[in-house]
Structures are given as C-alpha cells and as structure tokens.
Scaffold this motif. Structure first.
Motif, mmCIF file in Angstrom:
data_model
loop_
_atom_site.group_PDB
_atom_site.id
_atom_site.type_symbol
_atom_site.label_atom_id
_atom_site.label_comp_id
_atom_site.label_asym_id
_atom_site.label_seq_id
_atom_site.Cartn_x
_atom_site.Cartn_y
_atom_site.Cartn_z
ATOM 1 N N GLY A 152 -27.932 8.734 -1.195
ATOM 2 C CA GLY A 152 -28.772 8.368 -0.062
ATOM 3 C C GLY A 152 -28.042 7.638 1.046
ATOM 4 O O GLY A 152 -28.668 6.990 1.889
ATOM 5 N N ARG A 153 -26.717 7.763 1.078
ATOM 6 C CA ARG A 153 -25.930 7.138 2.138
ATOM 7 C C ARG A 153 -25.873 8.066 3.359
ATOM 8 O O ARG A 153 -26.040 9.271 3.247
ATOM 9 C CB ARG A 153 -24.505 6.841 1.668
ATOM 10 N N GLU A 154 -25.598 7.469 4.515
ATOM 11 C CA GLU A 154 -25.421 8.261 5.730
ATOM 12 C C GLU A 154 -24.066 8.962 5.678
ATOM 13 O O GLU A 154 -23.053 8.343 5.346
ATOM 14 C CB GLU A 154 -25.468 7.350 6.954
ATOM 15 N N VAL A 155 -24.052 10.249 5.989
ATOM 16 C CA VAL A 155 -22.805 11.015 6.011
ATOM 17 C C VAL A 155 -22.547 11.496 7.432
ATOM 18 O O VAL A 155 -23.415 12.121 8.053
ATOM 19 C CB VAL A 155 -22.854 12.226 5.049
ATOM 20 N N MET A 156 -21.363 11.198 7.947
ATOM 21 C CA MET A 156 -20.966 11.591 9.300
ATOM 22 C C MET A 156 -19.629 12.321 9.237
ATOM 23 O O MET A 156 -18.841 12.095 8.321
ATOM 24 C CB MET A 156 -20.849 10.345 10.186
ATOM 25 N N ALA A 157 -19.386 13.192 10.205
ATOM 26 C CA ALA A 157 -18.137 13.953 10.220
ATOM 27 C C ALA A 157 -17.657 14.135 11.649
ATOM 28 O O ALA A 157 -18.451 14.298 12.575
ATOM 29 C CB ALA A 157 -18.330 15.313 9.548
ATOM 30 N N ILE A 217 -21.121 19.313 8.693
ATOM 31 C CA ILE A 217 -22.036 19.266 9.841
ATOM 32 C C ILE A 217 -23.087 20.366 9.727
ATOM 33 O O ILE A 217 -24.277 20.141 9.977
ATOM 34 C CB ILE A 217 -21.239 19.364 11.157
ATOM 35 N N ARG A 218 -22.667 21.571 9.333
ATOM 36 C CA ARG A 218 -23.635 22.665 9.139
ATOM 37 C C ARG A 218 -24.657 22.316 8.069
ATOM 38 O O ARG A 218 -25.821 22.746 8.139
ATOM 39 C CB ARG A 218 -22.902 23.954 8.754
ATOM 40 N N GLU A 219 -24.229 21.542 7.074
ATOM 41 C CA GLU A 219 -25.117 21.192 5.954
ATOM 42 C C GLU A 219 -25.941 19.945 6.213
ATOM 43 O O GLU A 219 -26.692 19.509 5.338
ATOM 44 C CB GLU A 219 -24.287 21.033 4.679
ATOM 45 N N GLY A 220 -25.802 19.346 7.402
ATOM 46 C CA GLY A 220 -26.662 18.223 7.751
ATOM 47 C C GLY A 220 -25.984 16.906 8.047
ATOM 48 O O GLY A 220 -26.659 15.938 8.431
ATOM 49 N N ALA A 221 -24.663 16.827 7.882
ATOM 50 C CA ALA A 221 -23.964 15.587 8.243
ATOM 51 C C ALA A 221 -24.068 15.377 9.748
ATOM 52 O O ALA A 221 -24.145 16.334 10.530
ATOM 53 C CB ALA A 221 -22.498 15.660 7.824
ATOM 54 N N LEU A 222 -24.065 14.134 10.172
ATOM 55 C CA LEU A 222 -24.161 13.808 11.588
ATOM 56 C C LEU A 222 -22.810 13.990 12.269
ATOM 57 O O LEU A 222 -21.794 13.483 11.781
ATOM 58 C CB LEU A 222 -24.645 12.369 11.766
ATOM 59 N N LEU A 223 -22.798 14.700 13.373
ATOM 60 C CA LEU A 223 -21.570 14.897 14.147
ATOM 61 C C LEU A 223 -21.307 13.630 14.959
ATOM 62 O O LEU A 223 -22.192 13.139 15.661
ATOM 63 C CB LEU A 223 -21.740 16.106 15.065
ATOM 64 N N VAL A 224 -20.097 13.102 14.848
ATOM 65 C CA VAL A 224 -19.735 11.900 15.606
ATOM 66 C C VAL A 224 -18.448 12.147 16.380
ATOM 67 O O VAL A 224 -17.505 12.730 15.861
ATOM 68 C CB VAL A 224 -19.581 10.653 14.699
ATOM 69 N N GLU A 225 -18.442 11.708 17.628
ATOM 70 C CA GLU A 225 -17.286 11.895 18.492
ATOM 71 C C GLU A 225 -16.621 10.583 18.881
ATOM 72 O O GLU A 225 -15.536 10.585 19.461
ATOM 73 C CB GLU A 225 -17.712 12.640 19.758
ATOM 74 N N ASN A 226 -17.269 9.469 18.570
ATOM 75 C CA ASN A 226 -16.669 8.163 18.850
ATOM 76 C C ASN A 226 -17.264 7.150 17.886
ATOM 77 O O ASN A 226 -18.341 7.382 17.298
ATOM 78 C CB ASN A 226 -16.882 7.751 20.314
#
Length: 368
Positions: free
Chosen positions: A251-256, A273-282
């Motif tokens: 249940g942790r937040e996953v970012m890529a 990202i396709r599977e639901g991880a949050l896209l992060v650019e900064n």
C-alpha cells in the motif's frame, strides 16, 4: 537478566531455528501471545499453528536457548545492535507487515528508522551517468526537505542516492548480506559514512555473505520501511521492479521517472507507469504525491541567459542532454561558436559536460 534481554533471546532463538522464516515465525508468536510464551507451548498447541508439521516441531524442540545467548552476546560485544519487534527502535512501518523480519541487525543510529518521512530511491545497478546524477541531486533535495532516503547500497542508483543524501541529511542502507561479512573497501567506506549519519541494517545473520536469494528479501524491507518508492531508472529485468511491486502490495506510493523510449534503460519504469505508478519528472512532484510540504532551497538555481545565442543553447538543453553536434545543428551555430558558449556556461556551473561530448542543463531558465 532484564526482561527486554529475555525477549530478545527468544527472537534470536526463533531466527536460529532451521526452517522458521518471518511468516511462520510471526504466526507462532501471535498464537502464543508473545515470544516468551512461545517457548513454553506444548507440542499439541504448536502443531495447531498453520505451517507447523513434524519437521519444524522437531527443529524447534532441538533449538538451544544457550546457543542463542552465546550468539547474541558475541554480536553485541562486536558492537552490533540487534532489534526485535518488541524493541521500540524496530521500524514501526515494517512491524505491521506479516513478512517483516523477526530480527534486524543494525549499526549507526536506529532512531532514524522511524523518521517522519521515509522515501526509497531505487533503480538499476547499470544506470547511466545522467540517471546517477539525477538521483544524486534529487536525494540532496529530499534531504533538504527532512526526508530520510532509503536504498540498498548497490552500485548505480542506490549508491548515488546514498551519496546525495549524505551531503544534506540522513540515509538508511538495507543490505543483502551480513554486517560482518567480507565486503570491498569501497563498501566498507560507504557503510562507515552511513552509520555516522544514519543507519545500516540487514536481516541476514552478521557473517552471511551476499547470495542472490537475499536481494528480493532485502527489497521487501526497503519497500516496507518506506512511505513511498521512486524508481529512478530501471530496465525490464531490474531488481528495482521487485521493490516497486512489494511497495504496491504494502500500500505504499510507487513513482517512476520516465526516460528515452529509444533505449532500454527505462523500460522497467515505463512498464510501472503503464501499470499505475505515478510519473514524476522532478522531486517536487514526489513531495506533492506523498502529501509532504516542501521547504528550503529549490533543487536548481535560476539562470537568465546573457544573450540570444545562450538562450537558444539552453532551451535546446532543457529538453534533455545533447551532444555538441546535435546542439550545433539545433541552434544553427558553428562548432567553434558553440564551444566558446558551452565553456563559459560550464565554468559558471550552468551546464555540465558528460561523456561523449554531451551536455546537461544544471539550472532552471529565467524568462526575463
């Protein structure tokens, strides 16, 4: 002997019992009510616990309290800190999980294991220089926001994350080998640096060398001890994807962080990202996704170009690292003209030269 020491001995004895892992071990303790009562349970009561058959029952009956005491005394004399789930210093986030380690070995400051903001930064061992540099900078930024950085002290992204964090704040290294096993001089130096400002932990017995099966177990600890995980760079086979999957299960937040679609170094990130991880650019986006307020210095200084040619060069680099030939073509400048501009910008720290005569933008551009 103190009550706390008696409890710890019970956990050590359980860990030293062949065949007893974290999941079954925790089932046993829950069935007994606490670790001390466990060792007084009858055979009938032990057999009633799911997963306990004749082999494990026999192993438990053969286990030695004296051996556990001998091993614990030796570990503590050597300076190791041994944490059980009954210890208030044991990571609270980890303690809530069914597969949490029965004991953790630590060196440094265990208090940082329960920091208010814990973020794992993970990725490929073979990450590009750009990805390692980005990781280093983001880790410094996060630590300026009072975030504790968690990683696995492997080469590549992990190493960059710890290195950046040590410049500004606190970091936790989770190892896939024992704290007293033989490691390289470089690893020894990094362990020393981290324990002076943070904490190094391992589930492995102190003398255990690194083995392939240790690293997925290590990765679950990285995920479990953290509030969120950011995957900085990962190909489709990277072990960082195991950490991300464990984090999602917990249940942790996953970012890529996304990357060049023409290469393979970020294939794993793109899949996440396709599977639901949050896209992060900064890193600010990571803070926002975690619900953490930001404070302190911005991650990059602002820079106002001195003339139109500088502006063209920096606008081109704002899209990502470029080679000199590509910059020359994009900006319509000759190589000699461009070399002069880049040298001046490099001396000011505005751009950084990478291998292969590529250049990376180090600042945010001011419009006016």
């Amino acid at each position: 002997m103190s009550h706390a020491k008696e409890q710890l001995l019970g956990w050590v004895r359980l860990v030293l019992t062949p065949g007893i892992g974290p999941v079954i071990g925790r089932k046993l303790v829950r069935a007994a009510g606490d670790i001390e009562r466990l060792w007084r349970l009858s055979d009938t009561r032990l057999r009633s616990v799911a997963g306990i058959g004749p082999v494990l029952l026999a192993a438990m009956r053969r286990s030695s309290a004296e051996e556990a005491r001998h091993r614990l005394d030796a570990w503590e004399r050597s300076g190791l800190i041994v944490l059980s789930p009954d210890d208030e210093r044991y990571p609270v986030r980890l303690a809530a999980l069914d597969d949490a380690p029965l004991i953790l070995f630590a060196t440094g400051y265990p208090s940082v294991l329960n920091g208010p903001k814990m973020l794992a930064m993970v990725g490929s061992r073979k990450a590009s220089r750009e990805s390692r540099l980005l990781t280093y900078r983001w880790a410094r930024y996060f630590c300026r926001q009072d975030v504790t950085i968690v990683s696995g002290m492997a080469a590549g992204v992990d190493w960059a994350a710890h290195s950046g964090a040590l410049q500004e704040g606190t970091t936790v290294a989770v190892l896939g080998f024992g704290l007293q096993s033989e490691v390289s001089e470089e690893q020894q130096r990094m362990i020393k640096r981290i324990r002076e400002h943070g904490c190094v932990i391992s589930e492995c017995l102190p003398e255990q060398a690194a083995r392939p099966e240790h690293f997925p177990r290590r990765n679950r600890i990285i995920a479990g001890i953290s509030d969120g995980v950011v995957v900085m760079a990962a190909d489709r086979r990277s072990g960082a994807l195991i950490t991300a999957q464990q984090a999602a299960n917990y249940g942790r937040e996953v970012m890529a962080v996304p990357g060049n679609v023409l290469g393979r170094s970020h294939e794993g990130c793109h899949r996440l990202i396709r599977e639901g991880a949050l896209l992060v650019e900064n890193p600010g986006q990571c803070m926002q996704n975690m619900g953490w307020q930001t404070a302190g210095r911005p991650v990059k200084q602002a820079y106002l170009p001195g003339n139109e040619q500088e502006r063209q060069v920096l606008l081109a680099l704002s899209q990502g690292p470029l080679a000199m030939d590509a910059l020359s073509e994009t900006c319509g400048l000759t190589i000699p003209e461009l070399s002069s501009i880049l040298l001046a910008l490099e001396l000011q720290g505005v751009v950084e030269r990478l291998p292969g005569s590529r250049y990376l933008l180090n600042v945010e551009l001011k419009d006016s």
